[in-house]
Design an enzyme around this catalytic site. Structure first.
Site, PDB file in Angstrom:
ATOM      1  N   GLU A   1     -70.623  49.586  41.849  1.00 49.78           N
ATOM      2  CA  GLU A   1     -71.047  49.613  40.451  1.00 49.78           C
ATOM      3  C   GLU A   1     -69.924  49.926  39.479  1.00 49.78           C
ATOM      4  O   GLU A   1     -70.137  50.624  38.471  1.00 49.78           O
ATOM      5  CB  GLU A   1     -72.165  50.647  40.273  1.00 49.78           C
TER       6      GLU A   1
ATOM      7  N   HIS B   1     -79.693  46.440  41.601  1.00 46.60           N
ATOM      8  CA  HIS B   1     -79.275  47.797  41.978  1.00 46.60           C
ATOM      9  C   HIS B   1     -78.007  48.177  41.212  1.00 46.60           C
ATOM     10  O   HIS B   1     -77.921  49.247  40.598  1.00 46.60           O
ATOM     11  CB  HIS B   1     -79.031  47.838  43.489  1.00 46.60           C
ATOM     12  N   GLU B   2     -77.016  47.288  41.238  1.00 46.21           N
ATOM     13  CA  GLU B   2     -75.753  47.611  40.566  1.00 46.21           C
ATOM     14  C   GLU B   2     -75.926  47.648  39.052  1.00 46.21           C
ATOM     15  O   GLU B   2     -75.302  48.467  38.372  1.00 46.21           O
ATOM     16  CB  GLU B   2     -74.677  46.598  40.954  1.00 46.21           C
TER      17      GLU B   2
ATOM     18  N   GLU C   1     -77.880  56.769  43.880  1.00 50.62           N
ATOM     19  CA  GLU C   1     -78.291  55.719  44.816  1.00 50.62           C
ATOM     20  C   GLU C   1     -79.808  55.614  44.972  1.00 50.62           C
ATOM     21  O   GLU C   1     -80.352  54.521  45.057  1.00 50.62           O
ATOM     22  CB  GLU C   1     -77.611  55.938  46.168  1.00 50.62           C
TER      23      GLU C   1
END
Length: 862
Positions: free
Chosen positions: A283, A314-315, A337
């Site tokens: 990220e 997610h990133e 996370e």
């Protein structure tokens, strides 16, 4: 402290010295430009081994104090602190000692740093297709210090201004928008980037090389136009579906900006697919790097396609949770996370075409979490992280998947709207700063009105997974007279927790196994009575945690298990099917049910499963059951039965379907007899065809690995395949195939290439280890038990963390799954109590796998 480690105490002590008052004021003001600043000049024109690194750091400090700055470099040429030369001998053990600090300080460090081929620091890759050189950075956890001098801890946020000199034809990408380069007329050019907002060092980035790129843009909720870029290397560019990636990115932006009530915080958003990447993605603020596995040069399963979407989102979630607001220390890594896991799953389910993302989450993430939570190395979601070595091994199923599961339950408990409102408030209050768990819980308590203190202690500050089982009584007519749920916990982690969950009743009717009743309840304590289910007809199948709100293992009563074996494929709801698959697997790996029965369940029902990730996960469990869990005297016959069953499933699958591809590749991996390998050969060479199945490049390689493991394909065949596909991916497959050849000579060669040399890149190390462990070659692995334990300490001391982990896990002869391996592993642990805790953890986890296999083997023998 010698070596490359850093303790939490040292980080706290340094944090107290580096101008604490100014940094506190900067965080209170939420000013991206306040505090520490870096100006980093990198010279990428110095050859294949080293690059020039000149760092100017301005920072405040407690006058007269001493501290250190982090750096891993080949050579330090000069150090200047506040205008005075510092002896280069101040650089030792990955640190530069800084003494006699002033209120305002200026440090200049001029060094030559080293490229890596391990996926850590600044990774250098030469494309075998065209000889082009590609670079990318990977800094999490502690590896920006491999590129420039830096206070390497997340709570010392700073601005970073990069100036990069590189070959003129290259593209150079960092966190800030790419400027026009200044060309020097000698084949080089210099890119001078604007300074970043105040961010942590581990999310800074540099990607450089002759990458191909395409660009787009979107309009943020703030009204700003955000430039978008997608990059990949030249030889893969034709395979990259950039328009689709832009589409998913836009969907994610719209979803997060609405739900987080906070505009995207950075100036642009680039997504770069880079070679030899260790993780799925990283990220870096405004410059996310992804594994090239997500560039599809051959047909891939829907599981992989969906995973790419989840990873993209997610990133993107990290741009807020992790990059804008960052944990103070790595014990709150889960704040990054777990949140990104939860957020990317709900965004995928609600904002993209992958509407069954929660089924995928159950099949993949929760399976991972339950497995991790039953290892001796399990830990609370909020883990104790004493040093960098602790955090390196903590990128695990607890930090990602259990934390994400717990957040799903928390969101259901406090209410999804209240949850998002609390998160939005958290971003506004802590923008550009660092936080701890309490900062998030405070906001969620405010928006929900719930006290989360007890919840946090039980769910985030304790380890272990609970097991929920139904208790039923019925009368002669089959009417339920009592329904209750028992909750148990492992002896080592005896916490009994509150759960919000559904209970589903399913009956076989009209050729389907259909839900006929569902109730959502709160469960707490050792026994919870459920009076609202009294008086109902007992169903064919009782499914606890229907809807998958809770994080807990569930048990099927005997009648439900038998119904599942006969009718699992008849359940219409894919999430319910996934829960039943998971329950059957948990009972098997806990030695409460026979692995032979589990194999029958899979072979009978997997052909009707529609969810790709559920198929993928279940087929992997099927092969583990056949290779390690059935009793040794039955293993050969069982492996043959499984391979026969998989080939039958492949032949019966719909032409060109996702399941057809999965069954073919699983069959190749499971092949166990000469007849199987003859079928594999015939499929690869086109003598046997399946309608709709294209034996493309990657599938051909997978079939060749199988043939190598069967002793059918030799080194010449592998060399010929590599000559036809002389690519990075082809090199990885070739390394795996060579290591899979079932001869003592081939295994020794694979071992020597990894242990006696340290020049192989990370992906070749990983692929070679994968071939070395091939279960079809188990007969050759016994000779490597003692060499394995002899190499552990030297490898841990000599290799980078990532490579050491690949070797310690990848070369463990786990397919043996026997008492001798268990005893040898216990003996090493007993004799090396003073070994690094992170190393002992990896070995202990290896041991746990063998101990579990032996327990299940005993159950199967009964």
């Amino acid at each position: 402290m010698p070596g490359e480690n850093l303790t939490r105490i040292e980080a706290q002590e340094r944090r107290a010295i580096i101008d604490p008052s100014a940094l506190r004021q900067a965080q209170d003001d939420a000013s991206p430009g306040a505090g520490i600043s870096y100006e980093v000049q990198l010279d990428l024109m110095k050859g294949a081994d080293v690059f020039g690194s000149r760092t100017l750091v301005r920072f405040g400090a407690t006058p007269g104090a001493d501290t250190f700055i982090d750096l891993i470099a080949g050579t330090v040429h000069s150090i200047t602190l506040n205008g005075a030369d510092v002896p280069v001998s101040a650089f030792a053990d990955s640190r530069i000692a800084l003494t006699g600090l002033q209120t305002e300080n200026e440090l200049i460090v001029d060094a030559d740093c080293l490229y890596t081929n391990t996926g850590e620091g600044l990774h250098r890759f030469v494309d075998p297709v065209d000889g082009e050189v590609y670079l990318y950075s990977q800094f999490e956890v502690p590896d920006s210090r491999r590129v420039f001098a830096v206070f390497e801890q997340p709570d010392l946020k700073a601005t970073f201004q990069f100036t990069v000199t590189a070959p003129e034809p290259w593209k150079v990408i960092s966190n800030s928008p790419t400027p026009e380069p200044k060309r020097h007329g000698d084949g080089s050019a210099t890119w001078t980037f604007e300074a970043t907002p105040r961010i942590s060092s581990y999310i800074t980035a540099l990607i450089a090389g002759p990458y191909e790129a395409t660009f787009s843009e979107l309009t943020s909720s703030s009204g700003r136009v955000i430039p978008l870029g997608v990059y990949a290397r030249k030889s893969l560019w034709q395979h990259l579906d950039a328009d689709y990636i832009f589409d998913k990115t836009r969907e994610g932006f719209a979803y997060y900006e609405e739900k987080f009530d906070y505009p995207y915080p950075f100036a642009k958003y680039d997504q770069l697919f880079v070679p030899e990447f260790n993780a799925g993605a990283m990220e870096n603020a405004g410059a996310v790097t992804f594994t090239e596995t997500y560039v599809f040069r051959s047909k891939v399963t829907d599981a992989v396609k969906e995973r790419r979407v989840v990873t993209i989102l997610h990133e993107l979630a990290h741009m807020w949770f992790g990059d804008l607001v960052t944990m103070t220390w790595w014990n709150d890594l889960w704040l990054n996370e777990s949140f990104a896991e939860w957020a990317s799953t709900i965004a995928t389910a609600e904002a993209t075409e992958w509407t069954e993302a929660w089924t995928t989450f159950n099949a993949m993430e929760k399976t991972w979490a339950y497995r991790q939570d039953q290892l001796p190395s399990t830990h609370p979601v909020v883990a104790t992280i004493n040093d960098l070595e602790d955090v390196q091994v903590n990128f695990d199923g607890i930090t990602y998947a259990k934390g994400g599961s717990v957040l799903k339950q928390l969101a259901a408990w406090v209410g999804i709207e209240q949850f998002f409102a609390g998160v939005a408030s958290y971003f506004k209050k802590n923008e550009w700063g660092n936080t701890e768990l309490a900062d998030l819980l405070t906001e969620l308590e405010t928006t929900s009105g719930r006290d989360l203190g007890t919840w946090s202690k039980k769910w985030l500050e304790t380890a272990g997974v609970n097991t929920l089982s139904p208790v039923l009584a019925e009368d002669a007519q089959g009417v339920i007279t009592r329904f209750a749920i028992t909750q148990t916990a492992p002896a080592d982690y005896p916490t009994i927790r509150p759960h919000r969950l559904g209970v589903g009743f399913y009956n076989v009717q009209g050729g389907a196994l259909e839900r006929v009743h569902n109730v959502e309840i709160d469960v707490d304590g050792d026994l919870t009575e459920v009076p609202q289910l009294k008086g109902l007809k007992r169903p064919d199948l009782v499914l606890l945690n229907d809807g998958d709100l809770a994080y807990a293992k569930i048990r099927l009563d005997e009648r439900s298990l038998q119904t599942a074996i006969a009718h699992l494929g008849d359940i219409a709801d894919p999430l319910a099917r996934s829960l039943v698959w998971g329950a059957a697997w948990d009972q098997t790996r806990d030695a409460e049910a026979s692995p032979s029965d589990y194999i029958d369940l899979v072979l009978r029902n997997i052909g009707r499963e529609t969810e790709s990730t559920t198929v993928r996960t279940t087929l992997a469990q099927l092969q583990l059951a056949a290779n390690a869990y059935v009793s040794p005297e039955k293993r050969d016959a069982t492996r043959a039965k499984v391979a026969d069953g998989l080939w039958a499933l492949a032949q019966a699958a719909e032409a060109g379907s996702d399941s057809q591809l999965q069954f073919v590749t699983a069959f190749a991996s499971a092949a166990a007899t000469p007849a199987h390998w003859e079928t594999v050969r015939a499929v690869r060479e086109g003598d046997v065809t399946l309608e709709g199945l294209d034996v493309d490049t990657d599938l051909s390689w997978q079939l060749l690995v199988s043939l190598a493991a069967g002793g059918v394909a030799d080194a010449d065949a592998i060399d010929a395949a590599l000559a036809a596909d002389n690519t990075a991916k082809g090199g990885e497959f070739a390394a795996q195939a060579r290591a899979s050849i079932p001869t003592a000579e081939a295994k020794r060669a694979a071992w020597a290439s990894l242990i006696d040399n340290d020049d192989l890149p990370n992906t070749i190390v990983r692929s070679t280890a994968l071939g070395f462990q091939h279960p079809a070659t188990v007969a050759q692995l016994g000779d490597f038990v003692q060499p394995y334990f002899d190499m552990l300490l030297p490898i841990w001391e000599a290799r980078s963390y990532q490579i050491a982990q690949y070797l310690i896990v990848g070369l463990y002869p786990a397919p043996l799954a026997n008492v001798a391996l268990r005893d040898a592993t216990r003996a090493w642990l007993a004799a090396n109590r003073d070994a690094a805790p992170a190393l002992r953890r990896l070995v202990d986890e290896n041991l746990a796998g063998v101990e579990r296999a032996l327990a299940v083997q005993d159950r199967d023998a009964q």
